[in-house]
Design a protein around this motif. Structure first.
Motif, PDB file in Angstrom:
ATOM      1  N   LEU A 253       0.821  -1.223   0.000  1.00 37.45           N
ATOM      2  CA  LEU A 253       0.000   0.000   0.000  1.00 37.45           C
ATOM      3  C   LEU A 253       0.853   1.270   0.000  1.00 37.45           C
ATOM      4  N   ASN A 254       2.139   1.150  -0.254  1.00 39.85           N
ATOM      5  CA  ASN A 254       3.047   2.300  -0.226  1.00 39.85           C
ATOM      6  C   ASN A 254       3.049   2.980  -1.592  1.00 39.85           C
ATOM      7  N   HIS A 255       2.004   3.752  -1.828  1.00 40.60           N
ATOM      8  CA  HIS A 255       1.864   4.440  -3.115  1.00 40.60           C
ATOM      9  C   HIS A 255       1.222   5.806  -2.893  1.00 40.60           C
ATOM     10  N   ALA A 256       1.030   6.546  -3.962  1.00 34.93           N
ATOM     11  CA  ALA A 256       0.656   7.961  -3.871  1.00 34.93           C
ATOM     12  C   ALA A 256      -0.762   8.188  -3.341  1.00 34.93           C
ATOM     13  N   GLU A 257      -1.634   7.200  -3.423  1.00 33.91           N
ATOM     14  CA  GLU A 257      -2.999   7.394  -2.943  1.00 33.91           C
ATOM     15  C   GLU A 257      -3.114   7.217  -1.435  1.00 33.91           C
ATOM     16  N   THR A 258      -2.250   6.417  -0.853  1.00 31.70           N
ATOM     17  CA  THR A 258      -2.323   6.136   0.577  1.00 31.70           C
ATOM     18  C   THR A 258      -1.958   7.374   1.386  1.00 31.70           C
ATOM     19  N   LEU A 259      -2.831   7.729   2.321  1.00 35.56           N
ATOM     20  CA  LEU A 259      -2.553   8.819   3.248  1.00 35.56           C
ATOM     21  C   LEU A 259      -2.070   8.281   4.593  1.00 35.56           C
ATOM     22  N   LEU A 260      -2.681   7.177   5.035  1.00 32.67           N
ATOM     23  CA  LEU A 260      -2.272   6.555   6.296  1.00 32.67           C
ATOM     24  C   LEU A 260      -2.615   5.085   6.245  1.00 32.67           C
ATOM     25  N   ALA A 261      -1.651   4.255   6.622  1.00 30.94           N
ATOM     26  CA  ALA A 261      -1.875   2.811   6.707  1.00 30.94           C
ATOM     27  C   ALA A 261      -1.233   2.294   7.981  1.00 30.94           C
ATOM     28  N   VAL A 262      -1.801   1.229   8.526  1.00 28.59           N
ATOM     29  CA  VAL A 262      -1.218   0.548   9.681  1.00 28.59           C
ATOM     30  C   VAL A 262      -0.292  -0.542   9.160  1.00 28.59           C
ATOM     31  N   ASN A 263       0.928  -0.539   9.646  1.00 28.08           N
ATOM     32  CA  ASN A 263       1.966  -1.445   9.147  1.00 28.08           C
ATOM     33  C   ASN A 263       2.003  -2.764   9.894  1.00 28.08           C
ATOM     34  N   PHE A 264       2.219  -3.825   9.136  1.00 27.17           N
ATOM     35  CA  PHE A 264       2.484  -5.160   9.670  1.00 27.17           C
ATOM     36  C   PHE A 264       3.715  -5.709   8.955  1.00 27.17           C
ATOM     37  N   GLU A 265       4.474  -6.517   9.641  1.00 25.14           N
ATOM     38  CA  GLU A 265       5.627  -7.152   9.020  1.00 25.14           C
ATOM     39  C   GLU A 265       5.841  -8.501   9.685  1.00 25.14           C
ATOM     40  N   LYS A 266       5.782  -9.576   8.907  1.00 27.07           N
ATOM     41  CA  LYS A 266       5.928 -10.922   9.448  1.00 27.07           C
ATOM     42  C   LYS A 266       7.373 -11.174   9.874  1.00 27.07           C
ATOM     43  N   SER A 267       7.516 -11.839  11.007  1.00 29.26           N
ATOM     44  CA  SER A 267       8.826 -12.269  11.513  1.00 29.26           C
ATOM     45  C   SER A 267       9.794 -11.111  11.685  1.00 29.26           C
ATOM     46  N   ALA A 268       9.274  -9.968  12.144  1.00 27.78           N
ATOM     47  CA  ALA A 268      10.127  -8.814  12.396  1.00 27.78           C
ATOM     48  C   ALA A 268       9.808  -8.261  13.778  1.00 27.78           C
ATOM     49  N   ILE A 269      10.851  -7.827  14.508  1.00 25.86           N
ATOM     50  CA  ILE A 269      10.632  -7.205  15.805  1.00 25.86           C
ATOM     51  C   ILE A 269       9.809  -5.937  15.605  1.00 25.86           C
ATOM     52  N   GLY A 270       8.706  -5.840  16.309  1.00 23.22           N
ATOM     53  CA  GLY A 270       7.842  -4.680  16.139  1.00 23.22           C
ATOM     54  C   GLY A 270       6.924  -4.771  14.937  1.00 23.22           C
ATOM     55  N   GLY A 271       6.905  -5.919  14.266  1.00 22.91           N
ATOM     56  CA  GLY A 271       6.088  -6.051  13.065  1.00 22.91           C
ATOM     57  C   GLY A 271       4.630  -6.335  13.326  1.00 22.91           C
ATOM     58  N   GLY A 272       4.287  -6.606  14.581  1.00 25.08           N
ATOM     59  CA  GLY A 272       2.900  -6.835  14.929  1.00 25.08           C
ATOM     60  C   GLY A 272       2.460  -8.278  14.749  1.00 25.08           C
ATOM     61  N   ALA A 273       1.352  -8.605  15.399  1.00 24.29           N
ATOM     62  CA  ALA A 273       0.738  -9.918  15.227  1.00 24.29           C
ATOM     63  C   ALA A 273      -0.139  -9.897  13.976  1.00 24.29           C
ATOM     64  N   PRO A 274      -0.460 -11.044  13.408  1.00 25.46           N
ATOM     65  CA  PRO A 274      -1.279 -11.059  12.194  1.00 25.46           C
ATOM     66  C   PRO A 274      -2.708 -10.638  12.476  1.00 25.46           C
ATOM     67  N   HIS A 275      -3.425 -10.333  11.397  1.00 26.26           N
ATOM     68  CA  HIS A 275      -4.866 -10.108  11.489  1.00 26.26           C
ATOM     69  C   HIS A 275      -5.581 -11.145  10.630  1.00 26.26           C
ATOM     70  N   ILE A 276      -6.885 -11.307  10.839  1.00 23.56           N
ATOM     71  CA  ILE A 276      -7.653 -12.316  10.095  1.00 23.56           C
ATOM     72  C   ILE A 276      -8.850 -11.675   9.406  1.00 23.56           C
TER      73      ILE A 276
END
Length: 521
Positions: A253-276
């Protein structure tokens, strides 16, 4: 047995402390990162409410709106008015208490950052990191207060951080709208002036996201001119622009239309838990013969909640509207398993075994669970198609909504030509024909097509005064309403006061007998 004095003495073994966090520039920068962690909590499956009730928290307001049908699972109870409709029911505790507590936690943490940052400014500090930390804390405080006000109406504002001495202080009454909007504008003005459009860390608040939120605030306060000015500036002067339809929910979602997104990153410190969220909103098509879970069909889905007939019909109005063609939504699940393919069916053809029957639950429940159109806005095509846990970034605000806010604001001001220009930019990007007339129902219909399941609908129909009318007209779907409610159709049970959420009783107990519950509860 004895212990010496040194063993019993408290000693800080970490460099991170409350004093460090709120009295140094490095500490304040770290504390702001903590606000982003809180901002992500509603989506994470590890959040206690999501872990216990099938990831329902980020979809509750969508379930309570006019664009969704609740089929199964805990989330469907909100669509049926079984949960969250009366002051003492379990749904109030399960979700609304979370909303109230989380947003006031964000506010209290932001208050501490702001107080600490202002103290450093008074002492002569001028580091750009300090200004950024203050700006981000202030916009996140504004976002939290705005969310609470739109949900609960009767809220109180405080700008001082909680201390041991003030922990048990109670507000004497709710804050007035004038007080609330004054603070929102003060915070958003500061953030807009001190944040840039660009960021080196995708997912952080920027001037574009701030001005978009500010325009939403002005629309809520019926200040159309201020909203129009903010949107005009965002569209004409920022680097943001509409992208190709296929790119809107593609990748990170890192493109010109996005104003704000919540970041997730698998297997990374601080990447957050998954969503379903994808699992909840894509049908269980793999339960039908001739289909197995696949990337092409939207991965692993259970279909607890999805598009209702009203939204589906809106998307079908224009045959050239490509939002239903596996870009935003999936309307057809294709046969892909030759081992179980029904006789007479061909690989690649759309699943067509079930009927959305008006009265027979044996038929319409199979349709809803296996064949009803689904939502692809939270789908991560990089995971195994059998995996329900996704790390897809979650879109919060994007420029397409800015265009539709601008269309509504200019319409209200009598600037029909500009209103249609903004509205048709969104429609034509999707392949739909341009319109030559506009009113509030047309704007809301376009918002439903473009923004369904992005968390904005409940707020929009509440703000425009359409909630009671729309809910009684097309909430959920008629056949499922009748099935779940032999003693009363939710369309008939829905009442005007339900536009405000009830304040959870546990919170009222803490606030004291003098604090007002919303009328009707």
């Amino acid at each position: 047995m004895t212990c010496d004095d040194d063993f019993l003495k408290d000693e800080l073994l970490s460099e991170t402390s409350v004093d460090f966090l709120y009295s140094s520039i490095d500490g304040l920068s770290n504390a702001v990162v903590g606000l982003y962690v809180l901002q992500r909590q509603p989506y994470e499956q590890s959040t206690w409410q999501n872990a216990n009730w099938n990831g329902m928290i980020p979809l509750v307001l969508t379930a309570k709106s006019d664009i969704a049908v609740g089929v199964d699972g805990e989330i469907s109870l909100y669509s049926r008015l079984t949960w969250g409709a009366t002051r003492g029911d379990f749904g109030v505790f399960a979700a609304y208490d979370f909303f109230w507590s989380l947003n006031y936690k964000i506010i209290d943490r932001a208050n501490s950052i702001i107080q600490g940052g202002l103290q450093l400014l008074d002492e002569g500090a001028s580091d750009p990191r300090l200004i950024q930390a203050l700006a981000e804390a202030r916009v996140m405080r504004a976002q939290a207060y705005f969310t609470l006000y739109r949900m609960f109406n009767n809220i109180y504002i405080k700008t001082d951080p909680t201390t041991p001495e003030t922990a048990f202080d109670r507000p004497q009454d709710k804050s007035s709208p004038a007080e609330i909007f004054a603070l929102l504008r003060e915070d958003l003005s500061y953030a807009s002036e001190n944040l840039s459009y660009q960021t080196t860390q995708f997912g952080r608040w920027t001037k574009g996201a701030v001005d978009h939120l500010w325009a939403k605030v002005e629309m809520w306060d019926q200040n159309d001119q201020a909203a129009a000015d903010l949107i005009d500036g965002l569209i004409s002067s920022s680097p943001h622009q509409l992208v190709a339809l296929e790119a809107v929910f593609d990748g990170e979602l890192n493109h010109a239309e996005t104003l704000l997104a919540v970041n997730f990153e698998k297997s990374a410190i601080g990447g957050g838990a998954p969503h379903i969220m994808n699992w909840s909103t894509v049908s269980f098509y793999a339960g039908a013969p001739g289909l197995v879970q696949s990337i092409e069909n939207g991965g692993n889905g259970v279909g607890f909640i999805s598009l209702n007939d009203y939204t589906i019909d809106l998307l079908l109005e224009d045959p050239n509207d490509r939002r239903k063609d596996n870009t935003y939504y999936i309307f057809e699940y294709q046969y892909n398993d030759p081992r179980t393919l029904p006789r007479g069916k061909t690989i690649g053809e759309p699943l067509d075994l079930y009927t959305n029957h008006p009265t027979d639950p044996n038929q319409f429940f199979l349709y809803y669970r296996r064949q009803n159109p689904g939502v692809l806005k939270y789908f991560d095509p990089t995971v195994d198609p059998t995996d329900r846990d996704h790390f897809k970034n979650v879109m919060i605000y994007r420029l397409a909504e800015s265009y539709l806010i601008g269309a509504e604001a200019h319409m209200n001001l009598g600037n029909t030509s500009q209103a249609l220009t903004y509205l048709n930019a969104v429609r034509q990007r999707a392949g739909a024909a341009p319109l030559n007339q506009i009113d509030i129902d047309i704007v809301l219909a376009e918002r439903a097509r473009e923004l369904a399941f992005e968390g904005q609908r409940w707020y929009a129909i509440k703000r425009t005064g359409k909630m009671l009318e729309y809910m009684k007209d097309h909430m959920n779907n008629d056949n499922i309403n009748r099935f779940y409610y032999p003693d009363g159709n939710p369309k008939e049970l829905y009442q005007e006061h339900m536009k405000h959420l009830p304040i959870p009783q546990g919170q009222l107990d803490l606030l004291g007998d003098q604090y007002p519950q919303n009328e009707g509860y």
